[in-house]
Write an enzyme that holds these catalytic residues in place. Structure first.
Site, PDB file in Angstrom:
ATOM      1  N   LEU A  97     -16.028  22.560  19.502  1.00 53.37           N
ATOM      2  CA  LEU A  97     -16.085  21.822  20.764  1.00 53.37           C
ATOM      3  C   LEU A  97     -16.047  22.755  21.970  1.00 53.37           C
ATOM      4  CD1 LEU A  97     -15.657  19.097  22.402  1.00 53.37           C
ATOM      5  CD2 LEU A  97     -13.224  19.570  22.184  1.00 53.37           C
ATOM      6  N   GLU A  99     -15.142  19.180  27.763  1.00 49.71           N
ATOM      7  CA  GLU A  99     -15.688  18.487  28.922  1.00 49.71           C
ATOM      8  C   GLU A  99     -15.160  19.096  30.222  1.00 49.71           C
ATOM      9  OE1 GLU A  99     -16.117  14.336  28.112  1.00 49.71           O
ATOM     10  OE2 GLU A  99     -15.145  13.808  29.990  1.00 49.71           O
TER      11      GLU A  99
END
Lengths: 134, 584, 248
Positions: B247, B250
């Site tokens: 990941l 964000e």
């Protein structure tokens, strides 16, 4: 929180006597530890020197005489070298072991390092003056 | 393993040692110190997948923010499928839980005056995401774990894998577990059981999830007869590293990062997400919600505007304009990960990214106190579906969800345990059954040309083909058909490793059983939902259909062992369904 | 680059081997593959019985520590290509008992960790929370480095003192004690010093420094231990010089 202690069957590996020869960093570490013998000798020798000075001119002359023997010269040279090494590494360690704050700001490691060498120089100069001039 | 099962008894048992499980354990230890509590986890608690969460945890804190706004962002983010009473409770309690973590030592990033700092996040109209640089989950988990060590009365069964819930006449009385180090089978009885085993990303081939995220708690509840809910909603995170699926948080976009297609064009402006601005605009462009961003990527692929890589098409995340100083203070792990796994430096290079399976909105159906569909059974965290996330979770809502509902489930379970009956004799037979089943699995020969790893891989590809970012009725049907054959093969597989100690092959075989149950629930729920909402996009039904589908889907195992899908109303209180708008 | 690389993996199956034995495997050599990918390839394609711990594969969960060519490493963050042309020697973490294959028993650490009280200790017992404890970015920075420990046990595997004397509390636990000592919200340094001033505490350390060099998260446990030694020494001097009533 605690885990219930149940002993897990396992294989215990042995550590050989020469564990320190297989890795450079371990080897250097053990060498550094061994060097403390020389450092200890250097301290004893210094004490002997002080005793000789206190014992009068004759004992002092005998001490100086013995000090010129090749064996002692070599041992003392090595001892001095290690002493310098330990001083340098000890100084280098200080900023890691201590966090100094001045006026709320952290004193940078380089400044602490420099301060120690300055202190060393001042003390050395004082002793030189004490022994030679006074 | 042949000497049969040993037994232990506790008042409350927590299955899983991540944020939700540990928060529940501490809640019980604090409110009911008279109760005997235990945590059973298949890994050491500090290895739990909470550790990988990066960007932050949302909680209203800033002066210009309000509870109302966080509620609205979460409801619209959920595409109106979240239950509004649950969302209200969640938003109200999140700040206090995050403060509690602060008091337990979590190193939250700070403003210059020493107060908590907050950052922007996708789909959120105000800055309200608390963060510990970009290792928020890691710091939260270690603060929780280390604080939990204070409570010496809480027992732990580390590295023990739960294989079955013990149920009699609709009430849960404990679990059967395998202690990995010794292979010892242990029945642990309890008056209440809280499932907090995290998500099920490993149902898919390309996921941000850790190896341990095999949907264990969901499958345990499902096999015991409790319903799962909203299983068709699988979140794709728009920015994962190709090959590894690691990941990229964000927070990169919250700090001002841009998504660029192969022409260097900020393509999100073409998908009703607003117009590009130099500084990030809240609820706009790169700060849109994850479902919409991942869907935009697929359209870019169709238009031929993505770059090819050995691991499929990619776009680029551009952080270069943020500068080394900001990246090092706010996003140090992103830089670390890029340098290590892509051998690029985000300060000077573009980061290749593609959407990646990240989070399961669905899970064990619970009420707002974590009560699941069986007496004495509770669930919290990603394992559970309360539901606050509905059809799409907003980034930074999942960490506080673990805290809020972990604590709630813990307290409710404690109350329940105080009044629960003692385990009935019927439980013993179930323990013997399960012991026999596990021993049989160990003794059974595996067909030479098949094995756990091979079946798992096929299952994962089947899921990606059938239930990716866009699905159709036929794709889901086809996937469901393939599952029949996979299930037979799973039934025939045995374990080659004969040693009882740390039999990771046995664990993988048991996890595979969980994956197949969960995968099937996802496909069946997806087939039943003939509309497009949030993360569930059906190209054969491209519109949201509130008339027919403003409902949750529950899925329960019927008498023949097949998933049967049912409907459950969505709780709407003050926010009637509306249009989801971003960037305008 | 060659297409494949040899991996020599230490196997120990308690029901089959009386002691650990090296076994040779050949795995594809790809630039993006880590040592962990190699092990997973062996488990999926060559021998399902090979056992090892792993989870996050992104260097943060701390599960997959092993000795790679004699050095303690996180195998998910160690690339096969860095060892080309091979062979890559993978062994269980040194200094721990071996449970099976590459899995070691870390119960000892799990028992030691609570002894150093790695949690916030306060004089005031706050039950109702009405705001955060103020902590400036500078105060945060003071302990941040020590809060990065992922408990991966590489430092214990690198520490010869721990290998020779398993009673030594060890680098990670001491670093975590220091992490809380340096936290402006904490008041528990005195309690922790009482634990660490003991023989198995900081004085066991002879400053080999390997814990710091192998740490994948740059925690610097060696630095933490030296700081503790200074604190402990000051405490001893105080105890020696001051009458009891004046000591804090």
């Amino acid at each position: 929180m605690s885990a219930p202690v149940t002993r897990v069957p396992s294989y215990q590996r042995r550590i050989g006597v020469f564990w320190w020869v297989h890795k450079r960093s371990y080897f250097l570490f053990v060498m550094r530890e061994l060097s403390s013998i020389f450092v200890a000798w250097f301290v004893v020798y210094l004490l002997m020197f002080v005793a000789a000075v206190a014992g009068g001119q004759q004992r002092y002359d005998e001490f100086l005489d013995r000090a010129t023997s090749p064996l002692l010269l070599v041992v003392n040279a090595v001892g001095l070298a290690f002493l310098v090494l330990h001083t340098v590494t000890w100084f280098a360690l200080t900023p890691k072991a201590m966090v100094l704050r001045l006026g709320g700001r952290r004193v940078p490691g380089t400044a602490m390092l420099a301060a120690q060498y300055v202190a060393l120089a001042v003390v050395s100069a004082f002793i030189y003056w004490l022994v030679v001039k006074a | 393993m042949s000497e049969g099962a040993t037994t232990a008894a506790h008042d409350v048992l927590l299955v899983g040692g991540g944020a939700a499980g540990l928060r529940a354990a501490i809640a019980i230890a604090e409110t009911r110190p008279d109760l005997d509590v235990a945590v059973v986890s298949k890994v050491y608690p500090m290895r739990s997948h909470t550790v990988s969460a990066e960007g932050g945890a949302a909680g209203v804190m800033a002066d210009d923010d309000s509870i109302e706004e966080h509620i609205y962002d979460t409801i619209s983010g959920s595409d109106w499928l979240g239950d509004q009473d649950a969302i209200e409770a969640f938003v109200n309690e999140a700040p206090r839980e995050l403060l509690q973590l602060e008091h337990w030592g979590c190193p939250w990033s700070r403003q210059d005056d020493g107060r908590i700092a907050v950052r922007a996040f996708g789909g959120m109209k105000k800055m309200r995401t608390w963060f510990a640089a970009d290792k928020t989950g890691f710091h939260m988990l270690h603060a929780l774990f280390q604080t939990s060590l204070k409570y010496r009365a809480v027992k732990r069964y580390d590295e023990s894998f739960v294989t079955r819930l013990l149920v009699d006449e609709g009430r849960v009385y404990g679990v059967v577990s395998v202690e990995l180090a010794t292979g010892r089978i242990r029945a642990i009885t309890a008056k209440a059981v809280v499932l907090a085993t995290g998500g099920c990303g490993k149902v898919f081939p390309f996921t941000t999830n850790a190896n341990i995220n095999t949907g264990d708690g969901m499958a345990l509840a499902y096999r015991a007869g409790a319903p799962l809910k909203d299983m068709e909603f699988v979140q794709y995170h728009p920015t994962g590293l190709p090959f590894t699926g690691i990941l990229i948080t964000e927070a990169t976009r919250a700090e001002g990062g841009w998504l660029l297609n192969k022409d260097g064009y900020r393509y999100l402006q073409d998908y009703d997400l607003g117009t590009p601005t130099d500084k990030p605009t809240l609820r706009s462009m790169e700060l849109g919600p994850r479902d919409r961003l991942s869907q935009a990527f697929v359209h870019e692929v169709e238009k031929g505007r993505t770059t090819d890589s050995p691991w499929g098409p990619i776009v680029h995340l551009d952080l270069r304009h943020l500068g080394a100083k900001l990246i090092d203070t706010k996003l140090p792990m992103v830089r670390e990960l890029c340098l290590q796994y892509e051998r690029i430096d985000p300060v000077t290079d573009l980061i290749p990214v593609r959407p990646v399976v990240h989070y399961m909105m669905g899970g064990v159906h619970t009420d707002i106190d974590g009560r699941a569909g069986l007496d004495g059974l509770y669930a919290a965290g990603e394992t559970a579906c309360v539901s606050i996330n509905g059809a799409n979770r907003l980034g930074s809502n999942s960490l506080p969800e673990c805290l809020v509902f972990g604590a709630r489930a813990g307290r409710a379970a404690a109350e329940d345990a105080a009044a629960a009956p003692a385990p009935p004799a019927a439980i013993a037979a179930q323990v013997s059954d399960e012991t026999r089943r596990l021993e049989h699995l160990l003794a059974r020969d595996t067909p030479l040309d098949d094995g756990v790893a091979r079946i798992r891989e096929e299952l994962q590809t089947t899921m990606e083909d059938a239930a990716g970012i866009y699905r159709t009725g036929p794709s889901l049907e086809k996937g469901a058909d393939t599952f029949q054959a996979l299930r037979e093969r799973v039934g025939a597989v045995g374990v080659r490793d004969t040693s009882p100690s740390f039999n990771t092959e046995l664990v993988a075989a048991l996890e595979l059983e969980n994956l197949i149950d969960i995968g099937e629930c996802i496909l069946r729920s997806g087939l039943a939902r003939e509309e497009s909402r949030g993360a569930h996009q059906r190209t054969d039904f491209p519109k949201r259909d509130d008339e027919r589908f403003l409902v949750h889907h529950t899925v329960r195992r019927d008498h023949d062992g097949n998933p049967s899908v049912d409907r459950l109303p969505v709780t709407i209180t003050r926010w009637p369904p509306g249009e989801r708008t971003y960037g305008r | 680059m060659d297409d494949s690389i040899a991996m020599q993996v230490t196997r120990y199956r308690p029901d089959k081997n009386s002691q650990p034995v090296p076994v040779d495997y050949e795995v594809p050599l790809r630039t993006e593959w880590t040592v962990l990918d190699g092990l997973n390839h062996i488990k999926a394609e060559q021998d399902e019985t090979l056992s090892f711990r792993w989870s996050c594969r992104m260097g943060i969960c701390g599960s997959c520590g092993m000795n790679v060519n004699g050095e303690p490493r996180l195998t998910c963050a160690t690339f096969l290509s860095d060892y080309a042309p091979g062979p890559v020697r993978v062994e269980p973490l040194a200094n721990f008992p071996v449970v099976k294959d590459l899995i070691v028993d870390i119960t000892d650490f799990m028992e030691k960790l609570p002894r150093v009280k790695p949690w916030i200790i306060r004089d005031d017992d706050v039950t109702e929370i009405d705001g955060e404890y103020i902590q400036t970015p500078e105060e945060l920075e003071a302990y941040q480095q020590f809060s990065m420990c992922i408990n991966c046990m590489l430092c214990y595997a690198a520490c010869p003192v721990y290998g020779l004397d398993p009673d030594f509390v060890g680098p990670a636990a001491i670093a975590l004690a220091e992490r809380y000592d340096l936290d402006s919200r904490d008041r528990g340094s005195r309690e922790r010093l009482d634990v660490l001033i003991e023989k198995e505490g900081v004085w066991g350390c002879t400053f080999v420094g390997e814990c710091t060099s192998v740490c994948p998260k740059h925690v610097d446990p060696a630095g933490a231990i030296q700081r503790y030694k200074l604190k402990a020494a000051q405490e001893s001097v105080k105890a020696f010089l001051l009458p009891k009533a004046l000591r804090r």
